[in-house]
Scaffold this motif. Structure first.
Motif, short mmCIF file in Angstrom:
data_model
loop_
_atom_site.label_atom_id
_atom_site.label_comp_id
_atom_site.label_asym_id
_atom_site.label_seq_id
_atom_site.Cartn_x
_atom_site.Cartn_y
_atom_site.Cartn_z
N ALA A 266 -34.45 -37.27 -0.29
CA ALA A 266 -34.12 -38.25 -0.90
C ALA A 266 -33.13 -38.52 -1.84
O ALA A 266 -32.52 -39.34 -2.14
N GLY A 267 -32.94 -37.29 -2.56
CA GLY A 267 -32.02 -37.03 -3.59
C GLY A 267 -30.57 -37.03 -2.93
O GLY A 267 -29.54 -37.38 -3.47
N ILE B 171 -29.70 -38.48 -0.04
CA ILE B 171 -29.44 -39.72 0.33
C ILE B 171 -28.99 -40.52 -0.80
O ILE B 171 -27.81 -41.34 -0.83
N ASP B 172 -29.68 -40.27 -2.02
CA ASP B 172 -29.21 -41.17 -3.13
C ASP B 172 -27.62 -40.52 -3.59
O ASP B 172 -27.02 -41.47 -4.28
N ALA B 173 -27.45 -39.30 -3.56
CA ALA B 173 -26.31 -38.86 -3.76
C ALA B 173 -25.09 -39.34 -2.77
O ALA B 173 -23.88 -39.08 -3.00
N GLY B 174 -25.40 -40.12 -1.79
CA GLY B 174 -24.48 -40.86 -0.88
C GLY B 174 -24.17 -40.06 0.58
O GLY B 174 -23.64 -40.79 1.29
N LEU B 175 -24.80 -39.23 0.86
CA LEU B 175 -25.19 -38.51 2.05
C LEU B 175 -25.60 -39.72 3.25
O LEU B 175 -27.05 -40.14 2.78
N LEU C 232 -29.27 -34.81 -8.80
CA LEU C 232 -27.79 -35.17 -8.87
C LEU C 232 -27.89 -36.69 -9.11
O LEU C 232 -28.54 -37.34 -8.56
N PRO C 233 -26.85 -37.25 -10.04
CA PRO C 233 -26.82 -38.56 -10.10
C PRO C 233 -26.45 -39.39 -8.82
O PRO C 233 -25.82 -38.96 -7.97
#
Length: 97
Positions: free
Chosen positions: A27-28, A30-34, A61-62
């Motif tokens: 989830a992190g 994906i949230d980081a843009g991957l 990561l933001p």
């Protein structure tokens, strides 16, 4: 013979313990843009190679403002200052991209 059910519970708890960090890392990422497929592949590889504290650093990561390329993501990972995280993230990205 009474310990057999408890053994099953401890095995199930151990196996599910791996799923939580992997899910949070995925989830992190994906949230980081991957993209989801790359994030899932990377999380699967990274969870076996990094400590829980290192996994949480990556997962926290933001959020990216837009879809992020793998090289952009790796620049942000490099900023964490942990060479082991960077090495594992880089090798995982190469294997999953």
């Amino acid at each position: 013979m009474r310990s057999a059910p408890f053994l099953g519970l401890s095995v199930a708890a151990t196996l599910s313990g791996c799923a939580v960090p992997e899910a949070r890392l995925r989830a992190g990422l994906i949230d980081a843009g991957l993209p989801q497929p790359i994030a899932a592949c990377m999380a699967d590889r990274m969870v076996d190679r990094l400590s829980l504290a290192q996994l949480m650093r990556i997962a926290d990561l933001p959020k990216a403002t837009a879809s992020e390329s793998v090289p952009q993501f790796l620049r942000r990972v490099r900023a964490l200052g942990d060479l082991e995280i960077l090495g594992v993230a880089t090798s995982s990205a190469a294997a999953c991209a």
